[in-house]
Scaffold this motif. Structure first.
Motif, short mmCIF file in Angstrom:
data_model
loop_
_atom_site.label_atom_id
_atom_site.label_comp_id
_atom_site.label_asym_id
_atom_site.label_seq_id
_atom_site.Cartn_x
_atom_site.Cartn_y
_atom_site.Cartn_z
N LEU A 113 1.13 4.34 14.85
CA LEU A 113 2.95 4.90 14.65
C LEU A 113 3.17 4.75 13.34
CD1 LEU A 113 5.52 5.87 16.44
CD2 LEU A 113 5.89 3.05 16.89
N VAL A 114 3.03 3.15 12.73
CA VAL A 114 3.29 2.98 10.95
C VAL A 114 3.25 4.24 10.15
CG1 VAL A 114 3.77 1.13 9.41
CG2 VAL A 114 4.01 0.37 11.89
N LEU A 115 1.69 4.90 10.66
CA LEU A 115 0.86 5.49 9.76
C LEU A 115 1.95 6.29 9.83
CD1 LEU A 115 -1.09 6.43 7.47
CD2 LEU A 115 -2.47 6.34 9.83
N PHE A 116 2.87 7.35 10.51
CA PHE A 116 2.70 8.61 10.84
C PHE A 116 4.58 7.96 9.63
CE2 PHE A 116 4.17 12.74 12.53
CZ PHE A 116 5.22 12.01 13.14
N SER A 134 -1.46 -7.24 10.08
CA SER A 134 -0.45 -8.15 10.50
C SER A 134 -0.35 -7.40 12.08
CB SER A 134 0.90 -7.73 9.65
OG SER A 134 0.68 -5.89 9.38
N VAL A 135 -0.16 -6.30 12.11
CA VAL A 135 0.03 -5.37 13.43
C VAL A 135 -1.56 -6.27 14.75
CG1 VAL A 135 0.05 -3.58 15.43
CG2 VAL A 135 1.17 -3.41 12.78
N ASP A 136 -2.77 -5.80 14.47
CA ASP A 136 -3.48 -6.69 15.18
C ASP A 136 -3.49 -7.57 15.64
OD1 ASP A 136 -5.19 -3.94 15.03
OD2 ASP A 136 -6.49 -5.25 13.41
N LEU A 145 17.40 -12.10 14.41
CA LEU A 145 17.48 -12.81 12.66
C LEU A 145 16.46 -12.20 12.12
CD1 LEU A 145 17.69 -16.05 13.92
CD2 LEU A 145 19.48 -15.20 13.10
N TRP A 146 15.56 -11.91 11.80
CA TRP A 146 15.21 -11.93 10.58
C TRP A 146 15.05 -10.08 11.02
CZ3 TRP A 146 11.93 -12.44 7.03
CH2 TRP A 146 11.29 -13.60 6.42
N ALA A 147 15.42 -9.04 11.55
CA ALA A 147 14.79 -7.59 12.07
C ALA A 147 16.34 -7.44 11.31
CB ALA A 147 15.41 -7.18 13.45
N THR A 148 17.73 -8.30 11.10
CA THR A 148 19.15 -7.67 11.09
C THR A 148 18.99 -8.03 9.61
OG1 THR A 148 19.83 -10.24 12.28
CG2 THR A 148 20.27 -7.78 13.90
N ALA A 149 18.29 -9.67 9.12
CA ALA A 149 18.08 -10.00 8.03
C ALA A 149 17.62 -8.87 7.25
CB ALA A 149 16.82 -10.92 7.59
N VAL A 175 7.87 -3.31 5.13
CA VAL A 175 7.97 -4.66 5.04
C VAL A 175 8.08 -4.94 6.42
CG1 VAL A 175 9.30 -4.78 3.77
CG2 VAL A 175 10.36 -4.41 5.22
N ILE A 176 6.81 -4.21 8.21
CA ILE A 176 6.78 -4.88 9.43
C ILE A 176 5.80 -6.00 8.95
CG2 ILE A 176 5.48 -3.95 10.92
CD1 ILE A 176 6.23 -1.54 10.75
N PRO A 177 5.13 -5.72 8.20
CA PRO A 177 4.01 -7.40 7.63
C PRO A 177 5.39 -8.50 7.89
CG PRO A 177 3.15 -5.95 7.20
CD PRO A 177 4.66 -5.09 6.57
N VAL A 178 6.49 -8.50 6.97
CA VAL A 178 7.39 -9.45 6.30
C VAL A 178 7.85 -10.04 7.77
CG1 VAL A 178 8.98 -10.89 5.29
CG2 VAL A 178 7.44 -8.68 4.08
N LEU A 179 8.18 -8.85 8.44
CA LEU A 179 9.20 -8.83 9.82
C LEU A 179 7.72 -9.93 10.79
CD1 LEU A 179 11.28 -8.39 11.71
CD2 LEU A 179 10.43 -6.29 12.06
#
Lengths: 210, 71, 253, 223
Positions: free
Chosen positions: C130-133, C173-175, D56-60, D171-175
């Motif tokens: 989904l993120v890749l999309f 990170s998703v895994d 908190l993290w998502a809104t920040a 930035v998903i990994p940071v979240l």
């Protein structure tokens, strides 16, 4: 002092060749006027000379060495005045000018010299927000005197300037050339620089681009 | 006849297996057709422009060849 | 070989020759894979007939990644080695990659419903796809966001390079996030060890998809090159018309 | 060269101070966005405590995104960017100075506001330190990746929404690691792994960001 020249220059805008096979040569004390109709590539050529963009083909050299090889050195010896004035309304006139002077290694004295060269002394404390277009243009041009450099590149410098300011500009350019400096000016207005050579970009236009 | 019905039922997962294959067909075939149609439109557009400026076509062709290889 | 392709005329000839092979190869492979997947391969002892969704879902997931790697490689070719056709290849491949990613997501959801009763399963692999999309959508949106196509292509190329560096970090990170919140019931998506009779349709479908990808990308590249030529000719006419307006030789254009 | 970066940073901070409103809007958005969740999810302390780290993290993150567009766009439009590109500092240095200025004017205020919101969202006591530590370690990556997004969308139509589409996936990994750190602390688990992951991502962004944003600025200026 060095020579600043280019040969076989090509500039493409999107898919179209704006000009090709263009050459120029500027020596100490010289002034080169670039002229040509709209879209002939005056601004593009100036930006190539400043090193902001790379030519599609051909080479620009300072003292024989390609300006791309020593980008930082070329930036140090060049002052580029584009269409835009790079003036921050929230800062005062002196704050604007002393930032650019300090950035290029000039001290506070440089900023003061810039103000006097373009008659901005009385406006030093004023926030740039209240400046007229002509005053903003003079503040941009003041950067030339605030931090001296060998090569001046100017794009339509006289726009919005009144008669007195144009005289100040011509005087500044004359003083610059007297010390062996070089100036390349893109303009469609005859600003009466004595001994200035003319380069018409139409001679190098690519009439039948793909 | 019932073999076909049984095949279609897909062990009563038909409701999920068939949409999968139908969707795959729609996406792949659809994209292929859209791409070919796009190519044909561009070909027609270039041909029309070349017809419009015939006497410059030779120069344009040489110009474009020079322009292309020179870059 | 790559440099020899630089000239569009030569590329067009080469593309013209290889395209039929790719297209027919794709049709044959997919056809054979379909026949194996739907008629020949056995039902799964656990999932029953639903396992047949795998023959589309897994190759689509594989193509989503392969296509993104292709886009990133082509972008690097365009930015680093300044190859004139590289950006065109990246532009042609991105929509095809996005289509495969979308197919993978929807078929994943179609597989999730019978197996776990919900249309969307926050499985690690499905979430990464989904993120890749969204990375694909970002690439395509950035290309179209500029008036001048060349500008959009180069900006999107940088994004593709930044994206390809981030894909492993996102995947990791998703895994990791998935194992952290691992609800006990979710069975791993890959299912039991692949039985040869199931492996063949999978590989054939994957090969078919790859050949299809090659054929469609070539078609889209030819279209992009022609579109670029048409645009250049239109602009040339605009500028050529200008001098006719001003009398010749006048300095003040 | 370092002096040039110092000058640019000082100017950015002076400009930010002259428009203090900018940092204020970022913090206000952060508070408002976080405020929506109790209204939406319900005030029960148990559920709030459960979702507090993620909220908190998502809104920040979303709040920090507000000010990315202001990173290069004003300088691009008034001509300062091409003058900065011609200064002794290389473009990559310019990106670092701008990202640091963004971190000071946007991310730092968020870190200050986060504990206050933590109290409002009934965040358990053990969660506060990892929240602040995590944000301190993670927000540099957000500023740097935001700088890349801002540089890429320079001169693009509808830059704002496009910027979000480009930055959020990156930035998903940071979240994930940020929220997980707080949750782990609440659950009594060690948080070192999460915080080192955040630090690692920020270091990676320190290398990738300036290169990518510098290349994007170079393209924008070559028009």
């Amino acid at each position: 002092m060095a020579r600043f020249g280019g040969d076989g220059l090509e500039c493409a805008r999107g898919e179209r060749l704006v000009f090709a096979g263009l050459g120029f040569d500027v020596g100490p004390g010289d002034a080169l006027l670039l002229e040509g109709r709209n879209g002939s590539g005056k601004t593009s050529l100036l930006r190539l000379m400043a090193g902001l963009a790379r030519p599609a083909a051909g080479r620009i050299a300072w003292d024989g060495a390609d300006i791309g090889d020593d980008a930082e050195g070329h930036r140090a010896r060049t002052r580029y005045i584009g269409h835009l004035d790079a003036v921050k309304p929230q800062l005062s006139v002196i704050e604007n000018l002393s930032f650019w002077a300090a950035l290029h290694g000039g001290g506070a004295a440089g900023a003061q010299a810039g103000l006097t060269a373009f008659g901005l002394d009385t406006l030093a404390r004023a926030p740039a927000r209240y400046l007229s277009a002509g005053q903003r243009r003079r503040l941009a041009l003041a950067r030339l005197a605030a931090a001296p450099a060998a090569l001046w590149l100017m794009d339509e410098p006289t726009i919005a300037l009144d008669r007195a300011s144009i005289a100040a500009l011509i005087a500044a350019i004359a003083a610059h050339r007297a010390t062996g400096g070089m100036a390349v000016i893109a303009t469609n207005v005859d600003i009466g620089l004595d001994g200035a050579r003319l380069l018409s970009l139409e001679d190098f236009a690519v009439a039948d681009g793909p | 006849m019932d073999r076909m019905a049984e095949f279609l039922a897909m062990g009563n997962y038909g409701g999920y297996v068939w949409p999968t294959y139908i969707l795959a067909a729609v996406i792949l075939v659809g994209l292929a057709i859209q791409s070919r149609r796009w190519l044909r439109n561009e070909e027609r557009a270039v041909r029309a422009m070349e017809a419009e400026a015939p006497h410059r076509r030779a120069a344009a062709a040489s110009g474009s060849a020079r322009g292309e290889t020179a870059r | 070989m790559i440099q020899r392709l630089a000239n569009p005329a030569r590329f067009n000839r080469l593309a013209g020759r290889t395209m039929p092979w790719l297209a027919w190869g794709a049709a044959l492979c997919i056809g054979a894979a379909l026949w194996l997947a739907l008629a020949v391969s056995p039902a799964d002892y656990q999932q029953g007939e639903a396992v047949r969704i795998m023959y589309v879902h897994v190759p689509a997931a594989w193509m989503a990644l392969v296509a993104y790697a292709f886009v990133a490689l082509a972008s690097a070719g365009g930015l680093v080695w300044k190859h004139p056709l590289a950006h065109v290849a990246a532009q042609a491949a991105a929509p095809v990659g996005a289509a495969f990613t979308f197919l993978c997501l929807v078929t994943g959801s179609l597989w999730g419903k019978p197996m776990w009763g919900t249309w969307w399963v926050w499985d690690a692999r499905l979430t990464s796809v989904l993120v890749l999309f969204f990375l694909y959508l970002g690439f395509i949106a950035l290309t179209a966001a500029f008036d001048e196509p060349q500008r959009g292509e180069r900006a999107a190329a940088i994004l593709a390079l930044v994206g390809v560096v981030n894909v492993p970090v996102i995947k990791f990170s998703v895994d990791w996030w998935n194992t952290l919140h691992q609800p006990a019931s979710v069975m791993k998506m890959s299912g039991p060890a692949i039985h040869p009779s199931m492996l063949w349709p999978l590989l054939l479908m994957a090969l078919g998809f790859t050949l299809y990808f090659g054929a469609v990308v070539l078609v889209r590249m030819k279209a992009l090159l022609l579109a670029r030529r048409a645009r250049a000719m239109a602009m040339a006419q605009v500028h050529r018309a200008a001098p006719a307006a001003a009398e010749p030789g006048s300095a003040h254009g | 060269m370092i002096a040039a970066l110092g000058l640019i940073l000082r100017r950015e901070l002076r400009l930010a101070l002259r428009q203090a409103g900018e940092s204020a809007t970022v913090v206000l958005f952060f508070i408002l966005a976080a405020l929506l969740f109790p209204l939406g999810v319900g005030p029960s302390p148990a559920t709030l405590a459960r979702i507090a780290p993620g909220v908190l993290w998502a809104t920040a993150l979303l709040a920090a995104m507000l000010s990315f567009e202001r990173l290069f766009q004003p300088d691009f439009e008034d001509g300062s960017l091409e003058q900065l590109a011609l200064s002794p500092a290389p473009l990559e240095g310019l990106v670092l100075a701008k990202a640091l200025a963004h971190w000071l004017t946007a991310a730092a205020p968020l870190i200050v506001a986060a504990p206050v919101l933590g109290v409002m969202l009934n965040l358990p006591a053990e969660g506060f330190v990892p929240l602040i530590a995590g944000m301190a370690l993670g927000t540099p990556a957000i500023s740097l990746i935001g700088a890349v997004g801002a540089a890429l969308t320079l001169g693009a139509r509808r830059g704002g929404v496009l910027l979000a589409l480009l930055v959020i996936p990156l930035v998903i990994p940071v979240l994930i690691f940020g929220a997980a750190a707080v949750e782990a602390a609440i659950g009594g688990f060690p948080v070192r792994a999460h915080l080192t992951a955040l630090g690692g991502i920020s270091l990676g962004a320190l290398v990738l960001g300036p290169w990518a944003a510098g290349a994007a600025l170079r393209q924008a200026l070559a028009e």
